[in-house]
Design a protein around this motif. Sequence first.
Motif, PDB file in Angstrom:
ATOM      1  N   ALA A 130     -33.782  44.958 -46.976  1.00  0.00           N
ATOM      2  CA  ALA A 130     -32.984  43.784 -47.333  1.00  0.00           C
ATOM      3  C   ALA A 130     -32.682  43.685 -48.819  1.00  0.00           C
ATOM      4  N   LEU A 131     -33.474  44.318 -49.674  1.00  0.00           N
ATOM      5  CA  LEU A 131     -33.263  44.196 -51.116  1.00  0.00           C
ATOM      6  C   LEU A 131     -32.548  45.417 -51.691  1.00  0.00           C
ATOM      7  N   ALA A 132     -31.820  46.149 -50.857  1.00  0.00           N
ATOM      8  CA  ALA A 132     -31.051  47.296 -51.342  1.00  0.00           C
ATOM      9  C   ALA A 132     -29.931  46.808 -52.253  1.00  0.00           C
ATOM     10  N   PRO A 133     -29.609  47.536 -53.324  1.00  0.00           N
ATOM     11  CA  PRO A 133     -28.544  47.087 -54.231  1.00  0.00           C
ATOM     12  C   PRO A 133     -27.196  47.020 -53.524  1.00  0.00           C
ATOM     13  N   GLY A 134     -26.490  45.904 -53.736  1.00  0.00           N
ATOM     14  CA  GLY A 134     -25.186  45.716 -53.117  1.00  0.00           C
ATOM     15  C   GLY A 134     -25.229  45.529 -51.629  1.00  0.00           C
ATOM     16  N   GLY A 135     -26.410  45.271 -51.075  1.00  0.00           N
ATOM     17  CA  GLY A 135     -26.547  45.159 -49.625  1.00  0.00           C
ATOM     18  C   GLY A 135     -26.499  43.743 -49.094  1.00  0.00           C
ATOM     19  N   THR A 136     -26.208  42.767 -49.955  1.00  0.00           N
ATOM     20  CA  THR A 136     -26.130  41.368 -49.537  1.00  0.00           C
ATOM     21  C   THR A 136     -24.750  40.818 -49.866  1.00  0.00           C
ATOM     22  N   ALA A 137     -24.123  40.174 -48.897  1.00  0.00           N
ATOM     23  CA  ALA A 137     -22.848  39.490 -49.123  1.00  0.00           C
ATOM     24  C   ALA A 137     -23.104  37.996 -49.181  1.00  0.00           C
ATOM     25  N   LEU A 138     -22.455  37.324 -50.122  1.00  0.00           N
ATOM     26  CA  LEU A 138     -22.662  35.889 -50.337  1.00  0.00           C
ATOM     27  C   LEU A 138     -21.399  35.130 -49.967  1.00  0.00           C
ATOM     28  N   LEU A 139     -21.556  34.101 -49.126  1.00  0.00           N
ATOM     29  CA  LEU A 139     -20.473  33.182 -48.769  1.00  0.00           C
ATOM     30  C   LEU A 139     -20.900  31.798 -49.215  1.00  0.00           C
ATOM     31  N   SER A 140     -20.409  31.370 -50.370  1.00  0.00           N
ATOM     32  CA  SER A 140     -20.884  30.112 -50.939  1.00  0.00           C
ATOM     33  C   SER A 140     -19.871  29.601 -51.946  1.00  0.00           C
ATOM     34  N   TRP A 141     -19.453  28.359 -51.779  1.00  0.00           N
ATOM     35  CA  TRP A 141     -18.456  27.759 -52.680  1.00  0.00           C
ATOM     36  C   TRP A 141     -19.163  26.877 -53.694  1.00  0.00           C
TER      37      TRP A 141
END
Length: 532
Positions: A130-141
């Motif tokens: 889960a902590l891989a670089p660039g492996g998380t997408a954020l959807l947040s305004w």
Amino acid sequence: MLPAVAVAVAVAVAVAVTVAVAAVPALRHRLARSALLRAAGRYRRRLEGTEVRPSQERRLRRLLPPGTARGSEAFRERHPLGQSCPDAAPGGQVPPLRPWALLRSCWGTDPPLQGSLLYLDALSDAFPQALAPGGTALLSWAPGPRRAPAGWPLPALYCTPAQAGALPSRAAALRVQLLFALRTRTLHVLEAGLATELHDALATLRAGWPELAQDLALGKLSPQPGLPEDVRGRLQALLVPDSARAAELRAECAHGFEGIVRRLWPRLQVVVVGTAHGAEQLYCDGLRQADCRGLPFYCPFYRAAGALLGVNLWPEEPVPRFLLCPDWAFCEFLPCPAEEEPRTVLLDELWEGREYGLVLTARPGEYRCHTGEVLRVTGFHKQCPVVEPVRRESQALSVRGESIPEERFCRSLCRAVGMWPGARLVDYVCVESNLLGASSGGGAPHYEVFVELRGLRDLSEGQRYKLDQCLQEDFPVYKSFRFKGSIGPLRLHLVGAGAFARLREALGPPRPMPRVLGDERLLRLIQGTVIS
């Protein structure tokens, strides 16, 4: 021969330099991750060895001005129970993270940093990739001061550019972030500040996947309202054409949207949402059943009145539980049901299985505020209580003092929708008739309910009556008032698709959806979307 050797050596050196330069961000990420997880482990050990009462007393002393009477007993005698907590948006600004901040976190009291360290530690334990670089997408305004994502101490986690979330338009921000998420097939984590943001981003996917696929194929960002041209140019410079990914998006969306999230991101391990209880639970349940089928949902933090109070150390459990951290805020609890002479109990005086109203002192000058939150104590982790949010008292319907809590109203509404063939509840909001004024049509006080449905385009009078009937069956006091005529029949309205996305944009700073509207401006907006 020598020139050929020299060329070969030069090429080899250039390749080595290129590889080394490319490896620098990855190396920096690994070093930062290692340091953060070490700090997290140290803080977690310290937290698990904490004595609750002394820690709470220390937190209280930090919140009081110098020279104030010391101790929780003197504090409670001097300050009566306050009014409701001031409104505050969830989350907080992202402070700059310096190397010394990590060292300080091991013995200091910085809730945003300590909470995120515990989150990163729990997430990596449960989901090793889960902590891989660039492996998380954020959807947040976050149109104002930037709202901190869950893993903000490790910014290389995110494949979505930070400036995309700060656009003036919520719809534009979510669409841009979705496009960058779609570009990255190897996602491990999909994170949303609120479940509503994930819900609305996936609704954008349903409605606009052909245009998103075209943007991916061309490596461009289409103009849209709320996306300034200068920002669009900067964001578009980060894109490259990817016809293969665009073809994959078209193929998967053409097969429907059940389980679409796992099909688009086959390596995805978990969905992280900022809030999964109360008003947000409806969206989480809907996503689990459809678009995000087969994926675990992890809600890492418990916040109330804008303050961070607890952390979820168990990512794989389906129902979120939160360990209340005693050195983050001074907490008091009113036993439920309310006593005639209410007196609060402290963090180390809670009983497992009981429900309590939360009273909070989290900021200097704001003492003993009623949060309107009710918690159930589910157990203890070492000495620290573990709680589950139960309801928001401020979100209860009452036109005659009958008080129908939002979570129980939602159950009655879902039961009624279950009797309408083919219908699925997408969203709803309630209004008490006194807010409607002359537009309520006169008569006895009553509720008006606005719903968005999938699979049903109109409601018969018999279907509309089902909800009032369910409420009478579930709430004897409501049934009694209806029988006497002191509460009139409930009025149910069907709104068009996307009505609640527009309502959330009009709400302003991101916050959990209010289920009982008290703002005439928002009421007029939702009234303008009624189709039946």
